[in-house]
Scaffold this motif. Structure first.
Motif, PDB file in Angstrom:
ATOM      1  N   ALA A 110      -3.850 -19.006  13.964  1.00  0.00           N
ATOM      2  CA  ALA A 110      -3.698 -17.680  13.681  1.00  0.00           C
ATOM      3  C   ALA A 110      -2.349 -17.167  13.649  1.00  0.00           C
ATOM      4  O   ALA A 110      -1.567 -17.985  13.915  1.00  0.00           O
ATOM      5  N   ALA A 111      -2.004 -16.422  12.593  1.00  0.00           N
ATOM      6  CA  ALA A 111      -0.923 -15.555  12.165  1.00  0.00           C
ATOM      7  C   ALA A 111      -0.617 -14.630  13.266  1.00  0.00           C
ATOM      8  O   ALA A 111      -1.541 -13.646  13.766  1.00  0.00           O
ATOM      9  N   TYR A 112       0.584 -14.566  13.449  1.00  0.00           N
ATOM     10  CA  TYR A 112       1.177 -13.449  14.325  1.00  0.00           C
ATOM     11  C   TYR A 112       1.210 -12.095  13.670  1.00  0.00           C
ATOM     12  O   TYR A 112       1.573 -12.141  12.462  1.00  0.00           O
ATOM     13  N   PRO A 113       0.491 -11.170  14.354  1.00  0.00           N
ATOM     14  CA  PRO A 113       0.458  -9.809  13.716  1.00  0.00           C
ATOM     15  C   PRO A 113       1.857  -9.237  13.383  1.00  0.00           C
ATOM     16  O   PRO A 113       2.791  -9.402  13.942  1.00  0.00           O
ATOM     17  N   ASP A 114       1.967  -8.623  12.175  1.00  0.00           N
ATOM     18  CA  ASP A 114       3.109  -7.921  11.419  1.00  0.00           C
ATOM     19  C   ASP A 114       3.247  -6.625  12.180  1.00  0.00           C
ATOM     20  O   ASP A 114       2.513  -6.201  13.159  1.00  0.00           O
ATOM     21  N   THR A 115       4.328  -5.870  11.728  1.00  0.00           N
ATOM     22  CA  THR A 115       4.658  -4.663  12.729  1.00  0.00           C
ATOM     23  C   THR A 115       3.598  -3.673  12.509  1.00  0.00           C
ATOM     24  O   THR A 115       3.297  -2.848  13.348  1.00  0.00           O
ATOM     25  N   GLU A 116       3.156  -3.622  11.118  1.00  0.00           N
ATOM     26  CA  GLU A 116       2.266  -2.550  11.084  1.00  0.00           C
ATOM     27  C   GLU A 116       0.472  -2.648  12.016  1.00  0.00           C
ATOM     28  O   GLU A 116       0.099  -1.798  12.607  1.00  0.00           O
ATOM     29  N   ARG A 148       1.455  -1.947  15.583  1.00  0.00           N
ATOM     30  CA  ARG A 148       1.341  -0.498  15.809  1.00  0.00           C
ATOM     31  C   ARG A 148       0.016  -0.031  15.702  1.00  0.00           C
ATOM     32  O   ARG A 148      -0.414   0.753  16.628  1.00  0.00           O
ATOM     33  N   HIS A 149      -0.590  -0.261  14.989  1.00  0.00           N
ATOM     34  CA  HIS A 149      -2.416   0.034  14.989  1.00  0.00           C
ATOM     35  C   HIS A 149      -2.960  -0.555  16.319  1.00  0.00           C
ATOM     36  O   HIS A 149      -3.554   0.109  17.031  1.00  0.00           O
ATOM     37  N   TYR A 150      -2.687  -1.756  16.564  1.00  0.00           N
ATOM     38  CA  TYR A 150      -3.141  -2.249  18.434  1.00  0.00           C
ATOM     39  C   TYR A 150      -2.663  -1.267  19.305  1.00  0.00           C
ATOM     40  O   TYR A 150      -3.342  -1.111  20.049  1.00  0.00           O
ATOM     41  N   ALA A 151      -1.409  -0.898  19.285  1.00  0.00           N
ATOM     42  CA  ALA A 151      -0.830  -0.041  20.191  1.00  0.00           C
ATOM     43  C   ALA A 151      -1.573   1.257  20.335  1.00  0.00           C
ATOM     44  O   ALA A 151      -1.872   2.056  21.050  1.00  0.00           O
ATOM     45  N   PHE A 152      -1.718   1.941  19.060  1.00  0.00           N
ATOM     46  CA  PHE A 152      -2.420   3.255  18.973  1.00  0.00           C
ATOM     47  C   PHE A 152      -3.748   3.371  19.270  1.00  0.00           C
ATOM     48  O   PHE A 152      -4.343   3.938  20.100  1.00  0.00           O
ATOM     49  N   LEU A 153      -4.684   2.101  18.990  1.00  0.00           N
ATOM     50  CA  LEU A 153      -6.002   1.927  19.497  1.00  0.00           C
ATOM     51  C   LEU A 153      -5.961   1.676  21.242  1.00  0.00           C
ATOM     52  O   LEU A 153      -6.786   2.432  21.689  1.00  0.00           O
ATOM     53  N   GLY A 154      -4.978   0.980  21.595  1.00  0.00           N
ATOM     54  CA  GLY A 154      -5.003   0.880  23.010  1.00  0.00           C
ATOM     55  C   GLY A 154      -4.626   2.179  23.652  1.00  0.00           C
ATOM     56  O   GLY A 154      -5.228   2.707  24.784  1.00  0.00           O
ATOM     57  N   ALA A 155      -3.797   3.002  23.138  1.00  0.00           N
ATOM     58  CA  ALA A 155      -3.572   4.520  23.699  1.00  0.00           C
ATOM     59  C   ALA A 155      -4.788   5.248  23.697  1.00  0.00           C
ATOM     60  O   ALA A 155      -5.220   6.112  24.527  1.00  0.00           O
ATOM     61  N   VAL A 156      -5.417   5.222  22.445  1.00  0.00           N
ATOM     62  CA  VAL A 156      -6.668   5.880  22.338  1.00  0.00           C
ATOM     63  C   VAL A 156      -7.897   5.616  23.434  1.00  0.00           C
ATOM     64  O   VAL A 156      -8.339   6.351  24.043  1.00  0.00           O
ATOM     65  N   ALA A 157      -7.964   4.179  23.457  1.00  0.00           N
ATOM     66  CA  ALA A 157      -8.678   3.708  24.517  1.00  0.00           C
ATOM     67  C   ALA A 157      -8.652   3.917  26.115  1.00  0.00           C
ATOM     68  O   ALA A 157      -9.351   4.334  26.740  1.00  0.00           O
ATOM     69  N   THR A 158      -7.111   4.193  26.239  1.00  0.00           N
ATOM     70  CA  THR A 158      -6.747   4.659  27.657  1.00  0.00           C
ATOM     71  C   THR A 158      -7.064   6.118  27.732  1.00  0.00           C
ATOM     72  O   THR A 158      -7.370   6.324  28.839  1.00  0.00           O
ATOM     73  N   LEU A 159      -6.734   6.772  26.841  1.00  0.00           N
ATOM     74  CA  LEU A 159      -7.127   8.314  27.094  1.00  0.00           C
ATOM     75  C   LEU A 159      -8.699   8.549  27.084  1.00  0.00           C
ATOM     76  O   LEU A 159      -9.251   9.186  28.068  1.00  0.00           O
ATOM     77  N   PHE A 160      -9.364   7.603  26.328  1.00  0.00           N
ATOM     78  CA  PHE A 160     -11.200   7.785  26.457  1.00  0.00           C
ATOM     79  C   PHE A 160     -11.482   7.526  27.977  1.00  0.00           C
ATOM     80  O   PHE A 160     -12.126   8.077  28.512  1.00  0.00           O
ATOM     81  N   ILE A 161     -10.763   6.380  28.471  1.00  0.00           N
ATOM     82  CA  ILE A 161     -11.473   5.957  29.739  1.00  0.00           C
ATOM     83  C   ILE A 161     -11.059   6.900  30.745  1.00  0.00           C
ATOM     84  O   ILE A 161     -11.688   7.205  31.824  1.00  0.00           O
TER      85      ILE A 161
END
Length: 56
Positions: free
Chosen positions: A23-29, A32-45
């Motif tokens: 697997a390739a290490y994710p780039d910075t973009e 950021r997308h994973y962090a955004f999805l994590g924040a949205v999931a945290t707010l939803f829960i």
């Protein structure tokens, strides 16, 4: 598919194994997308828990 026969005439079928890759290490973009999805999931829960507490 790879098939063998033993001395009793029983067939064994083996699936072909897929080619392995690292697997390739994710780039910075992507990070950021994973962090955004994590924040949205945290707010939803959090909203679900608050609504459940408010209803009960």
């Amino acid at each position: 598919m790879y098939t063998t026969t033993n001395e009793e005439g029983i067939l064994n079928n083996y699936a072909t194994e897929p080619q392995l890759y690292y697997a390739a290490y994710p780039d910075t973009e992507q990070q950021r997308h994973y962090a955004f999805l994590g924040a949205v999931a945290t707010l939803f829960i959090t909203a679900l828990v608050l609504v459940a507490l408010g209803v009960s």
